[in-house]
Design a protein around this motif. Structure first.
Motif, mmCIF file in Angstrom:
data_model
loop_
_atom_site.group_PDB
_atom_site.id
_atom_site.type_symbol
_atom_site.label_atom_id
_atom_site.label_comp_id
_atom_site.label_asym_id
_atom_site.label_seq_id
_atom_site.Cartn_x
_atom_site.Cartn_y
_atom_site.Cartn_z
ATOM 1 N N PRO A 13 -5.242 -1.852 8.487
ATOM 2 C CA PRO A 13 -4.007 -1.067 8.486
ATOM 3 C C PRO A 13 -4.318 0.424 8.589
ATOM 4 O O PRO A 13 -5.265 0.910 7.969
ATOM 5 N N VAL A 14 -3.550 1.136 9.385
ATOM 6 C CA VAL A 14 -3.732 2.582 9.537
ATOM 7 C C VAL A 14 -2.355 3.243 9.551
ATOM 8 O O VAL A 14 -1.351 2.625 9.908
ATOM 9 N N HIS A 15 -2.313 4.510 9.155
ATOM 10 C CA HIS A 15 -1.066 5.264 9.272
ATOM 11 C C HIS A 15 -1.350 6.754 9.242
ATOM 12 O O HIS A 15 -2.395 7.194 8.778
ATOM 13 N N GLY A 16 -0.414 7.520 9.759
ATOM 14 C CA GLY A 16 -0.550 8.963 9.786
ATOM 15 C C GLY A 16 0.667 9.584 10.436
ATOM 16 O O GLY A 16 1.494 8.901 11.051
ATOM 17 N N TYR A 17 0.779 10.897 10.313
ATOM 18 C CA TYR A 17 1.975 11.598 10.792
ATOM 19 C C TYR A 17 1.852 12.005 12.252
ATOM 20 O O TYR A 17 0.791 12.448 12.701
ATOM 21 N N GLN A 69 0.814 -1.215 0.000
ATOM 22 C CA GLN A 69 0.000 0.000 0.000
ATOM 23 C C GLN A 69 0.849 1.266 0.000
ATOM 24 O O GLN A 69 0.436 2.297 -0.536
ATOM 25 N N THR A 70 2.039 1.192 0.591
ATOM 26 C CA THR A 70 2.913 2.364 0.596
ATOM 27 C C THR A 70 3.323 2.721 -0.828
ATOM 28 O O THR A 70 3.309 3.894 -1.224
ATOM 29 N N ALA A 71 3.664 1.706 -1.614
ATOM 30 C CA ALA A 71 4.018 1.947 -3.011
ATOM 31 C C ALA A 71 2.805 2.407 -3.806
ATOM 32 O O ALA A 71 2.886 3.313 -4.647
ATOM 33 N N ALA A 72 1.642 1.805 -3.530
ATOM 34 C CA ALA A 72 0.417 2.160 -4.245
ATOM 35 C C ALA A 72 0.015 3.605 -3.982
ATOM 36 O O ALA A 72 -0.540 4.278 -4.861
ATOM 37 N N SER A 73 0.304 4.112 -2.777
ATOM 38 C CA SER A 73 -0.081 5.485 -2.439
ATOM 39 C C SER A 73 0.691 6.515 -3.258
ATOM 40 O O SER A 73 0.288 7.678 -3.343
ATOM 41 N N LYS A 74 1.782 6.094 -3.878
ATOM 42 C CA LYS A 74 2.582 7.003 -4.712
ATOM 43 C C LYS A 74 2.185 6.922 -6.183
ATOM 44 O O LYS A 74 2.715 7.666 -7.011
ATOM 45 N N ASP A 75 1.276 6.007 -6.508
ATOM 46 C CA ASP A 75 0.830 5.801 -7.882
ATOM 47 C C ASP A 75 -0.492 6.529 -8.104
ATOM 48 O O ASP A 75 -1.507 6.174 -7.496
ATOM 49 N N PRO A 76 -0.517 7.549 -8.972
ATOM 50 C CA PRO A 76 -1.757 8.296 -9.215
ATOM 51 C C PRO A 76 -2.904 7.430 -9.719
ATOM 52 O O PRO A 76 -4.077 7.796 -9.564
ATOM 53 N N GLN A 77 -2.595 6.279 -10.309
ATOM 54 C CA GLN A 77 -3.632 5.383 -10.789
ATOM 55 C C GLN A 77 -4.270 4.578 -9.656
ATOM 56 O O GLN A 77 -5.373 4.053 -9.815
ATOM 57 N N ILE A 93 -1.276 12.319 5.340
ATOM 58 C CA ILE A 93 -0.729 11.208 4.559
ATOM 59 C C ILE A 93 -0.513 11.586 3.087
ATOM 60 O O ILE A 93 0.064 10.819 2.326
ATOM 61 N N LYS A 94 -1.025 12.738 2.678
ATOM 62 C CA LYS A 94 -0.846 13.304 1.337
ATOM 63 C C LYS A 94 -1.608 12.562 0.231
ATOM 64 O O LYS A 94 -2.217 13.178 -0.636
ATOM 65 N N ARG A 95 -1.562 11.246 0.254
ATOM 66 C CA ARG A 95 -2.317 10.468 -0.728
ATOM 67 C C ARG A 95 -2.960 9.264 -0.036
ATOM 68 O O ARG A 95 -2.343 8.646 0.828
ATOM 69 N N ARG A 96 -4.200 8.957 -0.427
ATOM 70 C CA ARG A 96 -4.886 7.789 0.124
ATOM 71 C C ARG A 96 -5.096 6.765 -0.966
ATOM 72 O O ARG A 96 -5.542 7.080 -2.066
ATOM 73 N N VAL A 97 -4.751 5.522 -0.667
ATOM 74 C CA VAL A 97 -4.917 4.458 -1.656
ATOM 75 C C VAL A 97 -6.391 4.233 -1.965
ATOM 76 O O VAL A 97 -7.257 4.459 -1.124
ATOM 77 N N ASN A 98 -6.673 3.776 -3.189
ATOM 78 C CA ASN A 98 -8.045 3.416 -3.560
ATOM 79 C C ASN A 98 -8.415 2.037 -3.026
ATOM 80 O O ASN A 98 -9.594 1.766 -2.768
ATOM 81 N N TYR A 99 -7.400 1.191 -2.865
ATOM 82 C CA TYR A 99 -7.626 -0.179 -2.405
ATOM 83 C C TYR A 99 -6.767 -0.439 -1.171
ATOM 84 O O TYR A 99 -5.598 -0.079 -1.128
ATOM 85 N N SER A 100 -7.369 -1.076 -0.185
ATOM 86 C CA SER A 100 -6.632 -1.398 1.033
ATOM 87 C C SER A 100 -6.778 -2.878 1.374
ATOM 88 O O SER A 100 -7.843 -3.473 1.158
#
Length: 267
Positions: free
Chosen positions: A146-150, A99-107, A121-128
Motif C-alpha cells: 500500500p502507498v499514498h501521498g499528496y 492504516q488511515t486510522a492508525a496514522s492518526k494515533d500517536p502510539q 502524509i504528515k504521519r507514517r504508520v509504524n506497522y503496515s
C-alpha cells in the motif's frame, strides 16, 4: 389570538414529531446498513489489491481469488514481519487493520515534517499491511504494497505490486484520489497504469529512483527502465506520484523490508 397561538403550537409539535420520526428512520437505516457497507468496503479493497497484482479473473469471485493472498503486518521501524507478540501488543487485527486510522494515533505512528515528508502524509504508520501471493511450493511469487501521498488536490491512495525480485513492477494503481479530471485524474487511465508494468524501482545502488518523466520516456535513455511517462498538464500530480513512490519504496518505507526479503531469497 388564542386560536392563532394554538395553531403555531400545533405546527411546532407536528414539525418536531416529523423530525423525530425521520431521525429514527435514518439512524435505523444507518445501523442496519453498516454491515453491508463494511462488506462492500472490504470487497473493494480486495478488488483493488488483486487489480494491482493482475489477478482478477472473469468468472471468479473476488473473495475466491483473494483466498490465495496472505495478509501480513510489517514493522516499518525494523524492516521485518511483525511478530505475533508485537501485533497483539499494538492491538492490530491483520484482517481489519485500518492504516488511515492508525496514522492518526500517536502510539501507532510517527510525525513527519519538511524534507522528511516528501509525500506530504504528515504521519507514517509504524506497522503496515502487505499482501503476499505464493507459489504452490510456498515461495513468494509477488508482493503488493500500500502507498499514498499528496498530489495537487488530494491524498492519493493506491497499491503497487512487485515481482519476487522485489524490484520489478507488475502493476500500480490508485483506488482513491481527487485530482483534476482529464489532467491529474489520468492516474486512473488504464493505458497510463499499464506503463508501469516491467519498470524497476531501484538502481544499482539500491536507491528508489522510479519516477515520472516530464514529456515522456525516451526508449533510448539508459534510465528508461526507471521512468514512466508523466501526466500531461499535471505537473504537481506527477510530482506527487514520484514523491510517494520514492518515499514508500525508500529507506523510510518498505526498502529495508524488501532488502531483507531479497537477502533471504538469495540464501
Amino acid at each position: 389570538m388564542s386560536s392563532s397561538n394554538d395553531s403555531i403550537k400545533k405546527t411546532i409539535i407536528v414539525a418536531f414529531a416529523l423530525c423525530l420520526v425521520c431521525s429514527i428512520f435514518v439512524a435505523a437505516a444507518a445501523v442496519g446498513l453498516k454491515p453491508i457497507q463494511n462488506t462492500n468496503k472490504d470487497l473493494d479493497r480486495k478488488r483493488n489489491i488483486l487489480s494491482a497484482a493482475g489477478m482478477l479473473e472473469p468468472g471468479k469471485s473476488v473473495d475466491e481469488i483473494f483466498d490465495t493472498v496472505e495478509t501480513r503486518i510489517v514493522n516499518l521501524q525494523t524492516g521485518a514481519f511483525a511478530s505475533d507478540a508485537e501485533i497483539e501488543e499494538a492491538g492490530i487485527n491483520p484482517a481489519t487493520y485500518d492504516q488511515t486510522a492508525a496514522s492518526k494515533d500517536p502510539q501507532l505512528s510517527v510525525a513527519l515534517s519538511g524534507e522528511n515528508d516528501p509525500a506530504s502524509i504528515k504521519r507514517r504508520v509504524n506497522y503496515s499491511s502487505v499482501y503476499l501471493v505464493k507459489s504452490p511450493e510456498g515461495e513468494i511469487d509477488r508482493i503488493i504494497l500500500p502507498v499514498h501521498g499528496y498530489g495537487l488536490w488530494s491524498t492519493m491512495y493506491g497499491f503497487m505490486a512487485l515481482k519476487n525480485d522485489y524490484n520489478t513492477v507488475i502493476g500500480f494503481g490508485f483506488y482513491a484520489q481527487g485530482e483534476t479530471p482529464g489532467l491529474g485524474g489520468e492516474v486512473d487511465n488504464p493505458n497510463w497504469k499499464a506503463l508501469w508494468n516491467g519498470k524497476e524501482v531501484y538502481n544499482d545502488n539500491g536507491q528508489a529512483v522510479l519516477r515520472l518523466a516530464k514529456g515522456g520516456v525516451d526508449s533510448s535513455d539508459p534510465e528508461a527502465i526507471h521512468k514512466v511517462d508523466g501526466l500531461s498538464g499535471a505537473t504537481l500530480t506527477s510530482r506527487g506520484v514520484t514523491n510517494l513512490v520514492q518515499y514508500w519504496l525508500g529507506k523510510e518505507g518498505f526498502s529495508p523490508f524488501l532488502a531483507q526479503l531479497r537477502s533471504e531469497g538469495a540464501q
